[in-house]
Design an enzyme around this catalytic site. Structure first.
Site, mmCIF file in Angstrom:
data_model
loop_
_atom_site.group_PDB
_atom_site.id
_atom_site.type_symbol
_atom_site.label_atom_id
_atom_site.label_comp_id
_atom_site.label_asym_id
_atom_site.label_seq_id
_atom_site.Cartn_x
_atom_site.Cartn_y
_atom_site.Cartn_z
ATOM 1 N N SER A 1 0.941 -1.103 -0.120
ATOM 2 C CA SER A 1 0.053 -0.009 -0.163
ATOM 3 C C SER A 1 0.861 1.252 -0.005
ATOM 4 O O SER A 1 1.662 1.513 -0.889
ATOM 5 C CB SER A 1 -0.865 -0.108 1.164
ATOM 6 O OG SER A 1 -2.047 0.960 0.999
ATOM 7 N N ASP B 1 -9.090 -4.106 -6.207
ATOM 8 C CA ASP B 1 -8.612 -3.638 -4.850
ATOM 9 C C ASP B 1 -9.056 -2.266 -4.727
ATOM 10 O O ASP B 1 -9.007 -1.282 -5.631
ATOM 11 C CB ASP B 1 -7.158 -3.695 -4.851
ATOM 12 C CG ASP B 1 -6.421 -3.021 -3.606
ATOM 13 O OD1 ASP B 1 -7.076 -2.372 -2.940
ATOM 14 O OD2 ASP B 1 -5.214 -3.340 -3.554
ATOM 15 N N HIS C 1 -7.487 -5.820 -0.764
ATOM 16 C CA HIS C 1 -6.422 -4.986 -0.639
ATOM 17 C C HIS C 1 -5.338 -5.863 -0.762
ATOM 18 O O HIS C 1 -4.949 -6.496 0.359
ATOM 19 C CB HIS C 1 -6.530 -3.905 0.351
ATOM 20 C CG HIS C 1 -5.549 -3.035 0.494
ATOM 21 N ND1 HIS C 1 -5.002 -2.324 -0.930
ATOM 22 C CD2 HIS C 1 -4.826 -2.308 1.444
ATOM 23 C CE1 HIS C 1 -4.180 -1.452 -0.469
ATOM 24 N NE2 HIS C 1 -3.811 -1.513 0.838
#
Length: 308
Positions: free
Chosen positions: A24, A249, A277
């Site tokens: 991320s 995602d 995610h």
């Protein structure tokens, strides 16, 4: 500065190259490291990528559309089961969820601990559950309870999102830190017309989420001016950099991973077809085997890889 700190850690450990797995926001840190120190890049894997070239306004708009898409995928799955609190088509269910959100917005529910559950907190609970398909059953339970007047599971999901423990403490200051570095990373250079256009797009493509998406922009009152520059990162001269993108995602939409892999001179894209995610260690052997082989043996995929 964080990327330079990372290089300091590498040097203290005596490593000639940096081997790094970033998730991320950690993908932006890894890509920034590669930009600053391409010759020191070892085995870099960037999972659930942030596109370093897009504006903060574009980030918020794309994420809103991404979460709406993930919510529709949840609804499609939910409607196939016996425990789903909704009926009819996906469009019917999304409309009913919108009605539910409006209801608790007007009349918040009270949890067992006395806290109130309004639409904003319920939306946080929904978003928290959309990060992983494994959390979808908890979302169904939370929404079923809210429909019957109970707020407890929804509050639990919202607490999970913010790292709040049952006794009211917080595990760390990650929420505050995330606000801080985003305010420094993204220039405040969007016009009012751009903001209006973004809001119109969110209302069009994410109608269920739209009423509860745009809140107070804390960066407008942040005491320090932003120093970040939004630009493409090529990291010319770096060793192969593996980028992983998951097709639905919601938090770091797939197109960001595609874009980052294209920007990087040595980027290789692994596509995980699925929900949630990030993509590594999510039960897809194709993804896991390719990443593990690279991290352990140093052999990157010879070409972009699509994992169904």
């Amino acid at each position: 500065n964080a990327a330079r700190d990372l290089d300091l850690l590498r040097a203290v450990l005596g490593d000639e190259k940096l081997n790094y797995l970033g998730y991320s926001y950690g993908t932006f840190l890894g890509a920034t490291y590669a930009k600053l120190f391409p010759e020191r890049v070892g085995r870099l894997v960037l999972d659930g990528a942030i596109d370093p070239s897009v504006s903060g306004l574009d980030v918020g708009t794309t994420q809103a559309v991404g979460f709406e898409s993930a919510l529709r995928a949840y609804m499609a799955d939910c409607l196939e089961g016996r425990d789903c609190p909704f009926r009819g088509t996906v469009d019917d269910a999304m409309a009913d969820l919108g009605t539910l959100l409006a209801s608790v917005d007007r009349s918040p529910l009270t949890g067992a601990d006395g806290r109130m559950l309004g639409a904003d907190t319920l939306m946080t609970a929904i978003i928290a559950a959309l990060y992983s398909q494994d959390s979808w059953p908890y979302l169904s339970r939370a929404l079923s309870e809210v429909l019957s007047g109970s707020a407890d599971t929804a509050l639990l999901l919202a607490d999970f999102y913010f790292g709040r423990t049952p006794d009211g403490r917080y595990e760390d200051n990650s929420t505050e830190a995330f606000r801080a570095y985003n305010c420094m990373d993204y220039p405040l250079d969007t016009s009012e017309a751009d903001q209006d256009a973004a809001q119109a797009l969110i209302e069009q493509k994410a109608p269920t989420i739209a009423p509860y998406w745009q809140g107070v922009d804390v960066c407008e009152v942040w005491p320090a001016p932003p120093t970040g520059v939004r630009e493409k990162i090529t990291a010319d001269g770096a060793a192969p950099i593996v980028v992983i993108g998951t097709t639905n995602d919601p938090a770091t939409p797939y197109e960001w991973s595609v874009s980052l892999a294209d920007q990087l001179s040595s980027g290789v894209l692994i596509t995980r077809v699925g929900e949630g995610h990030t993509g590594f260690n999510k039960g897809n052997a194709c993804v896991d085997d390719a990443v593990t082989t690279y991290l352990i043996d140093g052999t990157a995929p010879s070409a972009d890889l699509r994992c169904e």
